[in-house]
Design a protein around this motif. Sequence first.
Motif, short mmCIF file in Angstrom:
data_model
loop_
_atom_site.label_atom_id
_atom_site.label_comp_id
_atom_site.label_asym_id
_atom_site.label_seq_id
_atom_site.Cartn_x
_atom_site.Cartn_y
_atom_site.Cartn_z
N ASN A 46 -2.08 5.90 3.18
CA ASN A 46 -3.17 4.67 3.02
C ASN A 46 -4.19 5.16 2.49
OD1 ASN A 46 -1.23 2.91 4.44
ND2 ASN A 46 -2.09 3.34 6.64
N GLY A 93 0.76 -1.30 -0.28
CA GLY A 93 0.10 -0.06 -0.25
C GLY A 93 0.81 1.21 0.12
N SER A 109 -3.97 -2.18 -0.35
CA SER A 109 -4.44 -0.93 0.22
C SER A 109 -5.89 -0.93 1.04
CB SER A 109 -4.91 0.13 -0.99
OG SER A 109 -3.57 0.06 -1.64
#
Length: 767
Positions: free
Chosen positions: A420, A271, A470
């Motif tokens: 993120n 991610g 993610s």
Amino acid sequence: MDVESGRGAAGARKKSWRSELVLAYQSLGVVYGDMATSPLYVYKSAFAGGDIEHSEGNEEIYGVLSLVFWTLTLITLLKYVLLVLRADDDGEGGTFALYSLICRRVGAGLLPSSAGAGDDPMEQRGGAPPPVPASSVRAALQQRRELQWFLLLFALLGTSMVIGDGVLTPAVSVFSAVSGLKLSMVNEQHQYVLLPVTCVILVGLFALQHYGTHRVGFLFAPIVFLWLLCIGVIGVYNIIYWNPHVYKALSPYYMYRFLQKTQVGGWMSLGGILLCVTGSEAMYADLGHFSQSSIKIAFTTVVYPSLILAYMGQAAYISQHHSFEKNHHIGFYVSVPEKIRWPVLGIAILAAVVGSQAIITGTFSVIKQCCALNCFPRVKIVHTSSTVHGQIYIPEINWTLMVLCLAVTIGFRDTKHMANAQGLAVITVMIVTTCLMSLVIVLCWNKNVVFALAFLLFFGAIEAIYFSASLVKFHEGAWVPVILSFIFLTVMCVWHYGTAKKYEFDVENKVSISWLLNLGPSLGIVRVRGIGLIHTELVSGIPAIFSHFVTNLPAFHQVLVFLCVKSVSLPHVQPEERFLVGRIGLKQYRLYRVVVRYGYRDVQQDSLKFEKALVSSIAEFIRSGDSDQNGYLDGSDSPYEMLSVIRKGLPFQEDAEPDGSESSTHKETNLKLVSSRSKRVRFVLPENAQINSEVRSELQELTEARETGMSFIMGRSYMKAKSGSSLIKRIAINFIYEFLTRNSRGPAYAANVPQVSTLEVGMVCQV
């Protein structure tokens, strides 16, 4: 002669290459600001989550470098630069451009098109696509309404994530750039400085948007070029000084070793690694501002080498240092030599501002496209440059983005959670582009379905892995783009649904032409001097708002014009193809229909130019004796409603009365474009023009009406769901759509029309 012609061709090629190089240089500041600043936070995001640890064997840092290199190469270079950039919609790029391209080529879609308004302007220019063979995919899209809805929702999902990226990118970029202050402060003083400085820079960035990028645009390219040169040189220095053998980590073997050792932790760190390709979608969306070749030249010769050297340099430094107190201390600034850290910090902040400016401007462009295609409530659009197309400012969106951006920055206060969130937004848009691109390969490029499947499976598999990494960070910040996209997606879907239902109501309740013809030349009402301009969404028939008006107030202007402003699923409509004029009823009725077409990237004319162009087009239609009929029906079978393309209006002059007896009120009115008796209108006929008495009489009446003035009749529809409708429909129509309608702007062309000349007629629409 041959030698001279050869020299001329060589000179033209040289000039062309020179202009391409200039465009490539300019694209650095507009297109690549976001991507160029990604080295500030990629390594930090990969290690800050605690999923992987920097060990003595360097398997982690080498694996991250290998993943960054191949992700940047496969996604940005191979997918976007070499393939996706070729899928332009008449020179424009982006998610909506792909959707528009698919719908127009397939002849299926839910967005407004030029159908019924003179057909596709590209076909009129002789630029229609060649006949395409039938396919099961094409047939399914044409026949299945649910597939058309799914395709629209998919495109709107990508668009809503782009808007979410416009909230997150400025926060991540500026906060990461300012975080360099940590290394210059002691005793945790930075925690009292980083957040206020970041917020001040963000407020200043959004506050300066109304000036337009063209006022400071000359600074953008040098800043990004200097930043790329800076990180490239620092990368070379770190490679030579710390670890000359770091280039071996570019081998895919190190990815395998990294994932083998770290396993789940390595997968979760993807991610953060994903952020190395942030800005790739912006590169495609900004295609309309530059050319394919200029974007490719800039990326392959400057951006790509500088980024690779920067990532290699950071890895070389980190591989020789294992005494970091915490993983989140691993980042860009630790690899910068201490003597030049302050100058680099200043350049980094400037580059972050430039990168944020690019994504904010891109968000404005996306909102404008959605508004033009009835997928977003109408907002005020200010064009900040009279020469550079696409530079716009939207006040409502700008301040909304600023508030959301500050809320994200203050709420998270660290790069980890913001990164993120940004990663999920970026990868979602990329997946949408991959899916739409696979349809373009089959439906628009007419390639074998095997090529489309290969494209979808190869890039889709890579992006699915990053998407899963993610999404697993949902509780650590990735929920932000999900919430933002849900809100924007709901707004866009409800607005599109409500607008479509309103159009269906207008079509079902329109008045037939036969009803109008039975009234006779006077229409059964008193005709007063002037031009009455009735806005309608219909391209055929008489809108119900007209019968509703004349029933309650039986008087109207001597010249009536039913105006329909149509957005077509093309980026641009040429000026000579913009106006379509037709006659309703017989000549003595003095009723006209005008359809004005704009592309979704076109700049609508201001009221003064628009009114003059409208009257000129009607005058040319009258002068030509209705002989230039191109056979474009406006959707009715009636021969009275044939529309003609008016390629050049009949010019006219407006001269002031010589007595100079205008009052101050009249002067103000003239400036705002409503004609008064202080103006004398004269049409300029072509030399040796032969016109009969009937045409001369009609032109004379139009002249008198123009001198008297023009009134704008706007319909105001109050939408109500029918009794018995579902709860979801009642909430969507009665509450959300009505709220959006009350708080949205009116039509763009009517924004500057003085209120004294505007009449609003209200109706309740049961849908």
